[in-house]
Design a protein around this motif. Structure first.
Motif, PDB file in Angstrom:
ATOM      1  N   PRO A 173      15.769  31.576  19.002  1.00 41.63           N
ATOM      2  CA  PRO A 173      17.027  31.072  19.546  1.00 41.63           C
ATOM      3  C   PRO A 173      17.788  32.043  20.445  1.00 41.63           C
ATOM      4  CG  PRO A 173      17.166  31.357  17.141  1.00 41.63           C
ATOM      5  CD  PRO A 173      15.802  31.768  17.548  1.00 41.63           C
ATOM      6  N   HIS A 174      17.585  33.339  20.244  1.00 38.33           N
ATOM      7  CA  HIS A 174      18.441  34.326  20.915  1.00 38.33           C
ATOM      8  C   HIS A 174      18.524  34.119  22.427  1.00 38.33           C
ATOM      9  CE1 HIS A 174      20.313  38.134  21.888  1.00 38.33           C
ATOM     10  NE2 HIS A 174      19.316  38.400  22.706  1.00 38.33           N
ATOM     11  N   ARG A 175      17.402  33.742  23.035  1.00 31.37           N
ATOM     12  CA  ARG A 175      17.398  33.635  24.497  1.00 31.37           C
ATOM     13  C   ARG A 175      18.373  32.570  25.021  1.00 31.37           C
ATOM     14  NH1 ARG A 175      11.247  31.901  25.670  1.00 31.37           N
ATOM     15  NH2 ARG A 175      11.000  33.712  24.372  1.00 31.37           N
ATOM     16  N   TYR A 176      18.864  31.712  24.113  1.00 27.68           N
ATOM     17  CA  TYR A 176      19.748  30.628  24.566  1.00 27.68           C
ATOM     18  C   TYR A 176      21.224  30.896  24.292  1.00 27.68           C
ATOM     19  CZ  TYR A 176      15.100  28.649  24.634  1.00 27.68           C
ATOM     20  OH  TYR A 176      13.765  28.457  24.872  1.00 27.68           O
TER      21      TYR A 176
ATOM     22  N   VAL B 248      15.065  18.880  16.095  1.00 26.79           N
ATOM     23  CA  VAL B 248      16.296  18.962  15.292  1.00 26.79           C
ATOM     24  C   VAL B 248      16.521  20.397  14.812  1.00 26.79           C
ATOM     25  CG1 VAL B 248      17.325  18.219  13.110  1.00 26.79           C
ATOM     26  CG2 VAL B 248      16.227  16.547  14.599  1.00 26.79           C
ATOM     27  N   GLU B 249      15.455  21.029  14.358  1.00 20.61           N
ATOM     28  CA  GLU B 249      15.582  22.411  13.878  1.00 20.61           C
ATOM     29  C   GLU B 249      15.984  23.337  15.025  1.00 20.61           C
ATOM     30  OE1 GLU B 249      12.348  23.207  11.342  1.00 20.61           O
ATOM     31  OE2 GLU B 249      13.413  24.811  10.330  1.00 20.61           O
ATOM     32  N   ALA B 250      15.393  23.128  16.184  1.00 19.03           N
ATOM     33  CA  ALA B 250      15.742  23.963  17.345  1.00 19.03           C
ATOM     34  C   ALA B 250      17.205  23.748  17.715  1.00 19.03           C
ATOM     35  CB  ALA B 250      14.834  23.619  18.521  1.00 19.03           C
ATOM     36  N   ALA B 251      17.664  22.492  17.670  1.00 23.54           N
ATOM     37  CA  ALA B 251      19.062  22.202  18.028  1.00 23.54           C
ATOM     38  C   ALA B 251      20.013  22.939  17.085  1.00 23.54           C
ATOM     39  CB  ALA B 251      19.312  20.690  17.976  1.00 23.54           C
ATOM     40  N   LEU B 252      19.736  22.880  15.786  1.00 18.99           N
ATOM     41  CA  LEU B 252      20.623  23.537  14.811  1.00 18.99           C
ATOM     42  C   LEU B 252      20.619  25.055  14.986  1.00 18.99           C
ATOM     43  CD1 LEU B 252      19.736  21.482  11.616  1.00 18.99           C
ATOM     44  CD2 LEU B 252      21.868  21.408  12.913  1.00 18.99           C
ATOM     45  N   ARG B 253      19.431  25.617  15.133  1.00 14.79           N
ATOM     46  CA  ARG B 253      19.346  27.081  15.225  1.00 14.79           C
ATOM     47  C   ARG B 253      19.973  27.584  16.520  1.00 14.79           C
ATOM     48  NH1 ARG B 253      13.522  29.288  13.457  1.00 14.79           N
ATOM     49  NH2 ARG B 253      14.645  31.222  13.762  1.00 14.79           N
ATOM     50  N   CYS B 254      19.751  26.860  17.596  1.00 16.22           N
ATOM     51  CA  CYS B 254      20.298  27.323  18.879  1.00 16.22           C
ATOM     52  C   CYS B 254      21.820  27.152  18.908  1.00 16.22           C
ATOM     53  CB  CYS B 254      19.647  26.580  20.038  1.00 16.22           C
ATOM     54  SG  CYS B 254      17.912  27.045  20.210  1.00 16.22           S
ATOM     55  N   GLN B 255      22.325  26.061  18.324  1.00 22.70           N
ATOM     56  CA  GLN B 255      23.780  25.895  18.266  1.00 22.70           C
ATOM     57  C   GLN B 255      24.386  27.068  17.509  1.00 22.70           C
ATOM     58  OE1 GLN B 255      26.019  25.178  15.559  1.00 22.70           O
ATOM     59  NE2 GLN B 255      27.724  25.044  17.016  1.00 22.70           N
ATOM     60  N   ARG B 256      23.710  27.462  16.428  1.00 17.02           N
ATOM     61  CA  ARG B 256      24.251  28.529  15.577  1.00 17.02           C
ATOM     62  C   ARG B 256      24.278  29.887  16.276  1.00 17.02           C
ATOM     63  NH1 ARG B 256      21.236  27.022  10.884  1.00 17.02           N
ATOM     64  NH2 ARG B 256      22.519  25.259  10.316  1.00 17.02           N
ATOM     65  N   VAL B 257      23.398  30.091  17.231  1.00 14.18           N
ATOM     66  CA  VAL B 257      23.460  31.373  17.954  1.00 14.18           C
ATOM     67  C   VAL B 257      24.365  31.288  19.180  1.00 14.18           C
ATOM     68  CG1 VAL B 257      21.154  32.129  17.211  1.00 14.18           C
ATOM     69  CG2 VAL B 257      21.438  31.054  19.455  1.00 14.18           C
ATOM     70  N   GLY B 258      25.042  30.167  19.338  1.00 13.01           N
ATOM     71  CA  GLY B 258      26.017  30.103  20.433  1.00 13.01           C
ATOM     72  C   GLY B 258      25.513  29.451  21.700  1.00 13.01           C
ATOM     73  N   ALA B 259      24.432  28.670  21.599  1.00  9.71           N
ATOM     74  CA  ALA B 259      24.001  27.901  22.777  1.00  9.71           C
ATOM     75  C   ALA B 259      24.816  26.616  22.858  1.00  9.71           C
ATOM     76  CB  ALA B 259      22.517  27.578  22.659  1.00  9.71           C
ATOM     77  N   TYR B 260      24.957  26.074  24.055  1.00  8.71           N
ATOM     78  CA  TYR B 260      25.655  24.794  24.256  1.00  8.71           C
ATOM     79  C   TYR B 260      24.563  23.727  24.298  1.00  8.71           C
ATOM     80  CZ  TYR B 260      28.832  28.404  25.815  1.00  8.71           C
ATOM     81  OH  TYR B 260      29.568  29.552  25.876  1.00  8.71           O
ATOM     82  N   VAL B 261      24.388  23.080  23.146  1.00  6.02           N
ATOM     83  CA  VAL B 261      23.195  22.240  22.972  1.00  6.02           C
ATOM     84  C   VAL B 261      23.485  20.763  23.230  1.00  6.02           C
ATOM     85  CG1 VAL B 261      21.440  21.460  21.312  1.00  6.02           C
ATOM     86  CG2 VAL B 261      22.246  23.829  21.252  1.00  6.02           C
ATOM     87  N   THR B 262      22.612  20.157  24.053  1.00  6.25           N
ATOM     88  CA  THR B 262      22.584  18.700  24.196  1.00  6.25           C
ATOM     89  C   THR B 262      21.216  18.243  23.696  1.00  6.25           C
ATOM     90  OG1 THR B 262      23.985  18.794  26.146  1.00  6.25           O
ATOM     91  CG2 THR B 262      22.738  16.767  25.825  1.00  6.25           C
ATOM     92  N   LEU B 263      21.231  17.202  22.884  1.00  4.56           N
ATOM     93  CA  LEU B 263      19.981  16.692  22.314  1.00  4.56           C
ATOM     94  C   LEU B 263      19.749  15.271  22.830  1.00  4.56           C
ATOM     95  CD1 LEU B 263      17.678  17.175  20.236  1.00  4.56           C
ATOM     96  CD2 LEU B 263      19.242  16.361  18.456  1.00  4.56           C
ATOM     97  N   SER B 264      18.640  15.090  23.530  1.00  2.00           N
ATOM     98  CA  SER B 264      18.296  13.758  24.046  1.00  2.00           C
ATOM     99  C   SER B 264      17.152  13.192  23.224  1.00  2.00           C
ATOM    100  CB  SER B 264      17.876  13.890  25.521  1.00  2.00           C
ATOM    101  OG  SER B 264      17.075  12.805  25.914  1.00  2.00           O
ATOM    102  N   TYR B 265      17.343  11.964  22.738  1.00  2.00           N
ATOM    103  CA  TYR B 265      16.290  11.340  21.925  1.00  2.00           C
ATOM    104  C   TYR B 265      16.137   9.895  22.378  1.00  2.00           C
ATOM    105  CZ  TYR B 265      13.675  10.107  17.644  1.00  2.00           C
ATOM    106  OH  TYR B 265      12.718   9.692  16.753  1.00  2.00           O
TER     107      TYR B 265
END
Ligand code: FAD
Length: 347
Positions: free
Chosen positions: A156-159, A174-191
Motif C-alpha cells: 500500500p505504501h506507494r499509494y 476489497v482488501e486492497a481498498a481497505l489497506r490503501c485507504q488506511r495508509v492515506g490513499a484517496y480510494v475509489t472502488l469501481s465494481y
C-alpha cells in the motif's frame, strides 16, 4: 539442445501441492524430477506483502509438517513462504527452480518429451501441478498497459496521498481498498455489480468496507466498468444510467481475477471442458485422459470463475497420484488429512 534426461516421473510446479507430492514420492523412493518456473511457492510470492490466507493454518500445512501462526490466527504470506522453505529443507527436496516447461510432446506408446527453458526430459509420467493463476484477467481497454496501471496489488505504501482507482469487487480488490485507504490513499472502488457478494469476500472485511464507504472515506462506484484509462483519469461507464464519468486517478489497480494458461494441457492433448477449460481426469487417480499425465492442485479446476478448488481440498490429489504411481498410499500423516477428516467448506 543438451542431452535428454530420463525420469520415471516429472513434477511440474513447486506450489504447496507440487511440494507435498514431491515429499511423498521421495519418501516412496520413486525416481522423480521436479521443475518450477520461478521460486518455490511462486504464486504466494506475488500475494500482497503481509496478506493473510483465508484458510486456517492446519488446512494449508503440507507433507505432515505442522504450520503455526504466531498469534494463532491466519497465516501471512511471509509466514507461509518461510514454512515452505522449511518443508523443502526438512525433506531435502531437489527442485530445479527458474526452469519453465515450454513444450510437451506425447510419445508412442507411452511417455513424454518435455522441453524446458534449460533442457529436455524424457518422462514416463508427468504431473502438472501448475496452479491456475498464470496471468491477470485482462479488461482489454485502451490504457490498460500505461505505467500507472497494474493488475497486481503489491503493497500500500506507494499509494500514500495518491488518487487510486481500484477495479473489482472480490477479496483482492476489497482488501486492497481497505489497506490503501488506511495508509492515506484517496480510494475509489469501481465494481460492475450493485453490491458485494458476501460469498466472495472475507466476512470480516465486509462491515469495515461498508462503514468506510458510508463515512465517505472510500468512494464506491457500483455498477460501473472502466472503458478508457488516461494518464490522469479513468473513464467509467454506468450501463444502468447509460452515462460516463471521469475519475481523476494517479494510479489504477485492475483486480479482476486471474486466468490459467492451459497451453501445456493442450500440447499434450488433454481434453479441456466447460467454461473453466478444466482438464478431464479420473477422480480416483488424477490421471487425465492422456495416459501417464496427471493433474494436481488447483490446475485441476482450470480457470476458476467461482473458486471451489483450494489448497485444502487438493491434498487428496497427492494421495491419489502416489497410489496410482506406486501401488500404495502414502503413509498416514504425510499428506495433510484435514480435508479427509473434516469435509468442511473453505474456512
Ligand atoms: C491474495 C491471495 C490469497 C489466497 N488465499 C488462499 C487461501 O486462503 N487458501 C487457499 O487455499 N488458496 C488461496 N489462494 C489461492 C492459492 O494461491 C492457490 O490455492 C494455491 O497457490 C494453489 O496451490 P497449487 O500448488 O495447486 O498451485 P500454485 O501454488 O499456483 O503452484 C503452481 C506452480 O507451478 C509453477 N508453474 C506454472 N507453470 C509452469 C511451467 N510451465 N513450468 C514450470 N513451472 C510452472 C508456478 O510458477 C507455481 O509455482 C490465494 C490466492 C491469492 C492471490
Amino acid at each position: 539442445m543438451s542431452k535428454v534426461t530420463l525420469t520415471k516421473v516429472l513434477i511440474v510446479g513447486a506450489g504447496p501441492i507440487g511440494l507435498e507430492l514431491a515429499a511423498c514420492l521421495k519418501h516412496a523412493g520413486v525416481d522423480y524430477l521436479h521443475v518450477e518456473a520461478g521460486q518455490i511457492g511462486q504464486t504466494m510470492s506475488w500475494y500482497p506483502i503481509n496478506a493473510h490466507f483465508f484458510s486456517s493454518p492446519e488446512r494449508i500445512a503440507i507433507a505432515g509438517l505442522p504450520l503455526h501462526a504466531p498469534d494463532q490466527s491466519k497465516t501471512s504470506r511471509e509466514q507461509y513462504l518461510t514454512y515452505l522453505r522449511g518443508v523443502v529443507e526438512y525433506y531435502d527436496l531437489k527442485i530445479r527452480t527458474y526452469e519453465t516447461v515450454t513444450h510437451i510432446q506425447r510419445l508412442s506408446p507411452t511417455g513424454f518429451h518435455v522441453t524446458t527453458t534449460k533442457t529436455v526430459y524424457h518422462a514416463d509420467n508427468l504431473v502438472l501441478a501448475i496452479g491456475d493463476m498464470h496471468g491477470p484477467r485482462k479488461l482489454n481497454i485502451p490504457g490498460e498497459d500505461l505505467p500507472q496501471v497494474s493488475h497486481y496489488f503489491v503493497e500500500p505504501h506507494r499509494y500514500f496521498r495518491q488518487k487510486l482507482l481500484i477495479v473489482g469487487g472480490r477479496n483482492s480488490a476489497v482488501e486492497a481498498a481497505l489497506r490503501c485507504q488506511r495508509v492515506g490513499a484517496y480510494v475509489t472502488l469501481s465494481y460492475r455489480r450493485a453490491d458485494f457478494d458476501l460469498e466472495h469476500i472475507k466476512y470480516w472485511l465486509y462491515p469495515e468496507l461498508k462503514s468506510l464507504i458510508r463515512a465517505g472515506k472510500i468512494t464506491f462506484k457500483p455498477q460501473t466498468v472502466p472503458v478508457e484509462i488516461h494518464a490522469d483519469h479513468v473513464v467509467l461507464h454506468s450501463p444502468i444510467e447509460n452515462r460516463q464519468s471521469k475519475i481523476p486517478s494517479d494510479f489504477v489497480l485492475l483486480l479482476t481475477g486471474y486466468v490459467m494458461d492451459s497451453k501445456l494441457f493442450e500440447l499434450a492433448g488433454v481434453t479441456l471442458k466447460g467454461e473453466n477449460r478444466a482438464p478431464v481426469y479420473d477422480q480416483e487417480t488424477m490421471q487425465t485422459d492422456v495416459p501417464g499425465l496427471y493433474v494436481a492442485g488447483t490446475a485441476a479446476a482450470g480457470t476458476q470463475v467461482r473458486f471451489h478448488v483450494f489448497i485444502e481440498n487438493s491434498h487428496p490429489h497427492v494421495a491419489r497420484i502416489v497410489q496410482a504411481l506406486t501401488g500404495s498410499p502414502p503413509p498416514d500423516g504425510l499428506v495433510n488429512p484435514v480435508a479427509r477428516d473434516f469435509a468442511l467448506p473453505e474456512s
